[in-house]
Design a protein around this motif. Structure first.
Motif, short mmCIF file in Angstrom:
data_model
loop_
_atom_site.label_atom_id
_atom_site.label_comp_id
_atom_site.label_asym_id
_atom_site.label_seq_id
_atom_site.Cartn_x
_atom_site.Cartn_y
_atom_site.Cartn_z
N GLY A 21 0.83 -1.20 0.00
CA GLY A 21 0.00 0.00 0.00
C GLY A 21 0.87 1.25 0.00
N VAL A 22 1.54 1.49 -1.13
CA VAL A 22 2.40 2.68 -1.23
C VAL A 22 1.55 3.84 -1.74
CG1 VAL A 22 4.40 3.70 -2.36
CG2 VAL A 22 4.44 1.28 -1.71
N ASP A 23 1.56 4.92 -0.98
CA ASP A 23 0.89 6.16 -1.38
C ASP A 23 1.94 7.25 -1.46
OD1 ASP A 23 -2.05 5.62 -1.43
OD2 ASP A 23 -1.61 4.91 0.60
N LEU A 24 2.02 7.90 -2.61
CA LEU A 24 3.08 8.89 -2.80
C LEU A 24 2.73 9.79 -3.97
CD1 LEU A 24 6.00 9.50 -1.74
CD2 LEU A 24 6.82 8.12 -3.64
N GLU A 25 3.02 11.07 -3.82
CA GLU A 25 2.89 11.98 -4.96
C GLU A 25 4.20 12.71 -5.17
OE1 GLU A 25 -0.30 14.74 -4.45
OE2 GLU A 25 -1.82 13.22 -4.93
N VAL A 26 4.52 12.97 -6.42
CA VAL A 26 5.70 13.77 -6.74
C VAL A 26 5.26 14.87 -7.70
CG1 VAL A 26 8.07 13.76 -7.61
CG2 VAL A 26 7.13 11.69 -6.56
N GLN A 27 5.53 16.10 -7.30
CA GLN A 27 5.14 17.24 -8.14
C GLN A 27 6.13 17.40 -9.30
OE1 GLN A 27 2.29 18.79 -7.45
NE2 GLN A 27 2.05 17.58 -5.58
N ARG A 28 5.67 18.06 -10.34
CA ARG A 28 6.59 18.38 -11.43
C ARG A 28 7.73 19.24 -10.92
NH1 ARG A 28 4.43 16.99 -16.40
NH2 ARG A 28 2.24 16.43 -16.15
N GLY A 29 8.93 18.90 -11.29
CA GLY A 29 10.11 19.66 -10.88
C GLY A 29 10.60 19.31 -9.49
N GLU A 30 9.89 18.41 -8.83
CA GLU A 30 10.29 18.06 -7.47
C GLU A 30 11.37 16.97 -7.46
OE1 GLU A 30 8.12 17.29 -3.18
OE2 GLU A 30 7.19 16.35 -4.92
N VAL A 31 12.24 17.04 -6.46
CA VAL A 31 13.24 15.99 -6.25
C VAL A 31 12.90 15.28 -4.95
CG1 VAL A 31 15.68 15.48 -5.88
CG2 VAL A 31 15.01 17.32 -7.46
N LEU A 32 12.53 14.01 -5.08
CA LEU A 32 12.14 13.22 -3.92
C LEU A 32 13.20 12.17 -3.65
CD1 LEU A 32 9.46 12.47 -2.11
CD2 LEU A 32 9.57 10.44 -3.56
N CYS A 33 13.69 12.10 -2.44
CA CYS A 33 14.62 11.03 -2.07
C CYS A 33 13.90 10.00 -1.23
CB CYS A 33 15.83 11.57 -1.30
SG CYS A 33 17.02 12.42 -2.38
N ILE A 34 14.12 8.74 -1.54
CA ILE A 34 13.56 7.63 -0.76
C ILE A 34 14.71 6.95 -0.03
CG2 ILE A 34 12.33 5.42 -0.81
CD1 ILE A 34 10.99 6.24 -3.38
N ILE A 35 14.56 6.83 1.28
CA ILE A 35 15.53 6.05 2.04
C ILE A 35 14.78 4.96 2.77
CG2 ILE A 35 16.99 8.10 2.32
CD1 ILE A 35 16.27 7.88 5.33
N GLY A 36 15.50 3.97 3.25
CA GLY A 36 14.84 2.90 3.98
C GLY A 36 15.70 1.66 3.99
N PRO A 37 15.40 0.76 4.93
CA PRO A 37 16.24 -0.42 5.06
C PRO A 37 16.22 -1.30 3.81
CG PRO A 37 14.44 -0.42 6.70
CD PRO A 37 14.31 0.82 5.90
N SER A 38 17.25 -2.10 3.68
CA SER A 38 17.33 -3.07 2.60
C SER A 38 16.14 -4.02 2.68
CB SER A 38 18.66 -3.81 2.76
OG SER A 38 18.72 -4.84 1.83
N GLY A 39 15.52 -4.29 1.53
CA GLY A 39 14.39 -5.21 1.50
C GLY A 39 13.05 -4.55 1.75
N SER A 40 13.03 -3.21 1.91
CA SER A 40 11.76 -2.54 2.22
C SER A 40 10.91 -2.27 0.98
CB SER A 40 12.02 -1.25 3.00
OG SER A 40 12.85 -0.37 2.27
N GLY A 41 11.44 -2.58 -0.21
CA GLY A 41 10.63 -2.45 -1.42
C GLY A 41 10.95 -1.23 -2.27
N LYS A 42 12.04 -0.54 -1.98
CA LYS A 42 12.38 0.68 -2.72
C LYS A 42 12.61 0.40 -4.21
CE LYS A 42 16.04 1.42 -0.15
NZ LYS A 42 16.02 0.15 0.63
#
Ligand SMILES: Nc1ncnc2c1ncn2[C@@H]1O[C@H](COP(=O)(O)OP(=O)(O)O)[C@@H](O)[C@H]1O
Ligand SMILES: [Mg+2]
Length: 258
Positions: free
Chosen positions: A27-48
């Protein structure tokens, strides 16, 4: 950001994916705006990686929705059901999404220049002369002009990754996905790759970057999210995300990285 309605470029709604019995995206919910820089961090195996691969259709998701602009990625809706798109439409949707991988993924039997012109010629039907001219401009942008005719195996990891970035940019993407772009690199070449990505970020490119480089994330991101167990568990602007008032669980995770 320019005026007008702020419509996100990327919208992920309750995205779910399992491999066999293993629920990886829960159940991933996420929005990214135009021109936005989003960084995702998280433990190994978390589904990134799986999440980025679903956006780029290297994997299929099984429930939820991913929209890029108005395009529902990978499916069309029929009532409440999702029907997979034919591969020719998948190719069209993927055209404007660039992806850069941990392991560079260049074609070994092609020179840097050949790597870069390949997709614009094959997928976009660009004439060779135009594709080469654009490739040379992109190589200049990533500081690789001198290596245009080199084969990947003759290059350092940092040079290969900069070539891979140029290759992704050659499709004129509206979204760039980076999956731990520096984690296979020596410390000496990590900086040169991060500099190229930073330049791209400041040029207004919309980007999603999975990274463990916290200093870099802090500097380049408009927003940082923590992914854990297949869900987005926390999101904030970098000052808050890495600040003193971050939730204890996040601080605990961050302390494992340094
Ligand atoms: N093709 C696959 N088949 C089976 N399991 C997979 C596959 N790809 C990823 N997984 C599993 O999904 C989980 C999440 O993996 P991944 O998305 O690579 O996480 P991350 O990038 O956050 O480290 C892991 O448990 C991994 O083993
Ligand atoms: Mg990964």
């Amino acid at each position: 950001m320019s005026g007008g309605a702020r419509k996100p470029l990327v919208r992920a709604l309750d995205v779910r994916k399992s491999f066999g019995e293993t629920a990886v995206l829960r159940g991933v919910d996420l929005e990214v705006q135009r021109g936005e820089v989003l960084c995702i961090i998280g433990p190994s195996g978390s589904g990134k990686s799986t999440f980025l691969r679903c956006i780029n259709q290297l994997e299929t998701y099984q429930a939820g929705r991913i929209y890029i602009g108005d395009d529902l990625i990978g499916y069309r809706e029929s009532g409440n059901r999702l029907l997979p798109l034919p591969s020719r439409q998948v190719v069209l949707q993927r055209r404007h999404i660039g992806m850069v991988f941990q392991q560079f993924n260049l074609f070994w039997h092609m020179t840097v220049l050949e790597n870069i012109v390949e997709a614009p010629i094959r997928v976009l039907g660009q004439p060779l002369a135009q594709a080469r001219e654009q490739a040379m401009r992109l190589l200049d942008r990533v500081g690789m002009t001198a290596k245009a005719n080199a084969y990947p195996m003759k290059l350092s990891g940092g040079q290969q990754q900069r070539a891979a970035i140029a290759r992704a940019l050659a499709m004129n993407p509206e979204l760039m996905l980076f999956d731990e772009p520096t984690s296979a690199l020596d410390p000496e070449t990590t900086g040169e790759v991060l500099a190229v990505i930073s330049e791209l970020a400041s040029s207004g490119m919309t980007m999603i970057i999975v990274t463990h480089e916290m200093g870099f994330a802090r500097q380049v991101a408009d927003r940082v999210v923590l992914m854990e167990e297949g869900q987005i568990r926390h999101e904030a602007a970098p000052e808050q995300f890495f600040g003193d008032k971050a939730p204890a669980r996040l601080k605990a995770f961050l302390s494992t990285i340094h």
